[in-house]
Design a protein around this motif. Structure first.
Motif, mmCIF file in Angstrom:
data_model
loop_
_atom_site.group_PDB
_atom_site.id
_atom_site.type_symbol
_atom_site.label_atom_id
_atom_site.label_comp_id
_atom_site.label_asym_id
_atom_site.label_seq_id
_atom_site.Cartn_x
_atom_site.Cartn_y
_atom_site.Cartn_z
ATOM 1 N N ALA A 60 30.629 49.825 45.028
ATOM 2 C CA ALA A 60 29.873 49.187 46.237
ATOM 3 C C ALA A 60 29.317 50.235 47.156
ATOM 4 O O ALA A 60 27.884 50.126 47.514
ATOM 5 C CB ALA A 60 30.911 48.341 47.254
ATOM 6 N N GLY B 207 25.830 48.877 46.211
ATOM 7 C CA GLY B 207 25.987 47.579 46.963
ATOM 8 C C GLY B 207 26.941 46.673 46.634
ATOM 9 O O GLY B 207 27.246 46.690 45.324
ATOM 10 N N TRP C 1 27.264 49.304 52.805
ATOM 11 C CA TRP C 1 27.621 47.896 52.870
ATOM 12 C C TRP C 1 28.543 46.978 53.734
ATOM 13 O O TRP C 1 28.522 45.823 53.941
ATOM 14 C CB TRP C 1 28.302 47.524 51.296
ATOM 15 C CG TRP C 1 29.690 48.709 50.947
ATOM 16 C CD1 TRP C 1 29.711 49.682 50.800
ATOM 17 C CD2 TRP C 1 31.206 48.008 51.308
ATOM 18 N NE1 TRP C 1 31.018 49.947 50.430
ATOM 19 C CE2 TRP C 1 31.892 48.990 50.874
ATOM 20 C CE3 TRP C 1 31.312 46.616 51.910
ATOM 21 C CZ2 TRP C 1 33.231 49.038 51.130
ATOM 22 C CZ3 TRP C 1 33.046 46.817 51.949
ATOM 23 C CH2 TRP C 1 33.836 47.643 51.624
#
Length: 260
Positions: free
Chosen positions: A50, A54, A126
């Motif tokens: 992440a 992302g 994120w």
């Protein structure tokens, strides 16, 4: 940014809470051959994905590949992506730096809280786009929330007002963090800096934009563009906005004390 599909609190609430608090036999401890991984390893692998690519790149298959196990093996530890996201978010909260707030003025305390969250969002972009109206109710969030509320202790606010004041500060920090993240992504996606983008757009804009019709936009926009070398400056927005946030809270605190 497309429509945000992921959010916290979208998994099985009981199973999620058991995992967040590592309730015995809820953390992947099962009978059989010795396991090759753990809940912590799954969460760390998911965070790496992440942070680098992302939240849209996060899948149980991608986590499994990073760990070198089969996709089905990851379900031994975490039942699905929804529960995994809550574990990730709570882990991020648990690992945040927390400054010692004792001995500081309330403005310094609130400014520290804001800075800690800004740094966290810069490390984990994120998180700035993940809806958390149903937050991960784990030990990481509990520690974060308890620490941040201390910034508002002793100011004459009731408990609900303390919570609202913290929400107000964190909302401001998140909004500014998104400006910084979006600016960086725009530069990366277009392979050009804001200055280069404006240099290409300026000749066309000069031919179509009527400064007499839009006098404020022309004057203020030019001044801001010259000051920031861009349409926006996340640093300026943060510094300017935080001062306003603190001034607004000061008025609220004064009113609370006057009512005592």
């Amino acid at each position: 940014m497309g429509q945000q599909k992921e959010r916290s609190g979208s998994g099985d609430p009981v199973r999620t809470l058991e995992l967040l608090w590592r309730v015995p036999q809820a953390s992947g401890a099962v009978r059989g051959p010795k396991q090759r991984s753990s809940v912590e390893a799954v969460v760390d692998a998911a965070l790496q994905i992440a942070d680098a690519e992302g939240i849209s790149a996060l899948t149980m298959r991608a986590v499994a590949a990073r760990l070198g196990v089969t996709p089905m093996a990851t379900y031994t530890y975490v039942p699905g992506k929804a529960e995994l996201i809550d574990l990730m978010l709570d882990t991020v909260y648990a690992r945040m730096e927390r400054a010692e707030l004792s001995g500081l003025s309330w403005r310094e305390r609130v400014a520290r809280i804001a800075a800690e969250n800004r740094a966290m969002l810069a490390r984990h972009p994120w998180v700035a786009y993940l809806p958390t109206t149903r937050p991960p109710l784990g030990p990481g969030l509990a520690a974060k929330y308890d620490h941040e509320l201390r910034a508002f202790d002793g100011l004459g606010l009731d408990d609900v007002a303390m919570d609202a004041a913290l929400t107000f500060v964190l909302g401001f920090v998140t909004s500014v963090a998104r400006i910084a993240i979006d600016t960086e992504r725009a530069a990366a996606d277009s392979a050009m800096s804001d200055r280069q983008w404006w240099e290409l757009a300026a000749p066309v804009l000069a031919g179509v934009f009527d400064e007499q019709r839009y006098p404020f936009a022309a004057r203020v926009g030019a001044a801001a563009g010259q000051a920031y070398d861009s349409a926006y400056s996340a640093d300026h927005a943060y510094e300017f906005g935080l001062a306003l946030v603190l001034d607004g809270l000061a008025r609220r605190f004064e009113g609370a004390r006057a009512e005592d």
